[in-house]
Motif scaffolding. Sequence first.
Motif, PDB file in Angstrom:
ATOM      1  N   ARG A 395      10.812  -0.713   0.623  1.00 15.51           N
ATOM      2  CA  ARG A 395       9.575  -0.056   0.168  1.00 15.51           C
ATOM      3  C   ARG A 395       9.794   1.406  -0.165  1.00 15.51           C
ATOM      4  O   ARG A 395       9.202   1.941  -1.092  1.00 15.51           O
ATOM      5  N   LEU A 432       3.082   2.258   0.212  1.00 21.12           N
ATOM      6  CA  LEU A 432       3.328   0.820   0.094  1.00 21.12           C
ATOM      7  C   LEU A 432       3.412   0.219   1.481  1.00 21.12           C
ATOM      8  O   LEU A 432       4.026   0.786   2.384  1.00 21.12           O
ATOM      9  N   LEU A 441       2.260  -7.579  -0.736  1.00 19.84           N
ATOM     10  CA  LEU A 441       2.420  -6.135  -0.864  1.00 19.84           C
ATOM     11  C   LEU A 441       1.047  -5.483  -1.071  1.00 19.84           C
ATOM     12  O   LEU A 441       0.204  -5.997  -1.818  1.00 19.84           O
TER      13      LEU A 441
END
Length: 449
Positions: A395, A432, A441
Amino acid sequence: MNERVAPAAAGRPVSSLRGRLRRVLLVLLAGLCVQWWMADRMILHVGESEMTTRLQHDLDSLAGALQAQPHVRAVNFEHVALVYGQPGSGHYAVLRGAGWAVGSPSFGREPLFAPTGLASEARARIAGPYGQAVLLMVRRVQAGAVPVEIAVAEDLTELDAQLREFRLMFLAGSVLVLALTMAIQALEIRRALRAVDRARDGILQVAQGHTLVVPADAPAEIRPLLDEIGRLVRHVEQSLQKSRTAMGDLSHAVKTPLAGLQRLADDARIGAHPELQRLLREQIETITRRIERELKRARMAGDRRSGPGFRAHQELPALVELLRRIHHDKVLDIRWQAPAQVLPFDAEDLLEILGNLGDNACKWAASRVEITLTDRDGLCLTVADDGPGCPAELREALGARGLRADERLPGHGLGLAIVRDIAEAAGGRLELGQSATLGGLEARVQLPR
């Protein structure tokens, strides 16, 4: 060199109108106290002066009676004034010579005044008979060859009572005047600052594309400031307009030769060299993306909230429909939620963010995508999907220009990079994580006001 508005001098307290008004109020309160004390002293002086005049008249009468009376101890006080013959009347007189003293019948059984040692024609407040406070006045005369001290006194009880009544009335009046002054002062200042509030609202509306209008009824003391703010806003608008025009001209000037290069890359002669044609097309595409991205960043740096505001309930349905068409190979349930009011943020910036995040979510989603906008202490945009998500160690790297999580899916890896650039240019951030509700996500963009 970058410049910014200098903060208040270090160590200097921030001044406010409320603080200044409190100081004015304290000064006014102190002034009322001084006025009250002066009025109190003045009334006391006037009252004692009138009483002194009466005592002087009585001294004159007693002195005349002594001169006409061969025996000074036989003076008839009632001939001077009847009140001296009534016990406890509040009017008292004492004749005192060497070794003797004669008092008026008004003393009754009360003791006479003790010798005071006052100078002739002097006066003083002393404790009198019957628990009364009296004003005493003394005169020394010669009755024939005999020196005599005449002391007369009058009760101060009524004067003191009137003075207390005046003090209470003056205190009540002062409190009333002070309260009315505070109310009127607050009303006038609120009325004067109403124009400032309207100017502030006008400045806030500039972010939504409205023109700043300086109130015509602004106070003379702050109107120059408001006029300067208006001129500054107009100057910024003109500068931004010139910048947009210049960027448009640059875009047109650069894209024309790029189009020529694209036609050259499609030429049959170049087609005879496939590897050279591929490299040429990749370079043209890279240059095109870079130019568009830099123009976008320049526009954001110049005016990140220059548009007319974002109307989510008008823009999001069209964006969702576009995402469904782009990803027509999937059956996607795309849901969105947003405030009904116009959001004071640039519409193109938000559509760019939502478009990139929405496209990324639709690529990875199994069947569902959620888009949420909340306006609380700034704007928060959240796009989540029910796809496989992204490992935590990857991420941090997502959002780097050209990085793609999966090379099998189409794209250039610029979507999250563009979103991160827009967010950071606006003073915000891109985060994120994993969606708590969908499991895939979750991309969250926080933009300050």
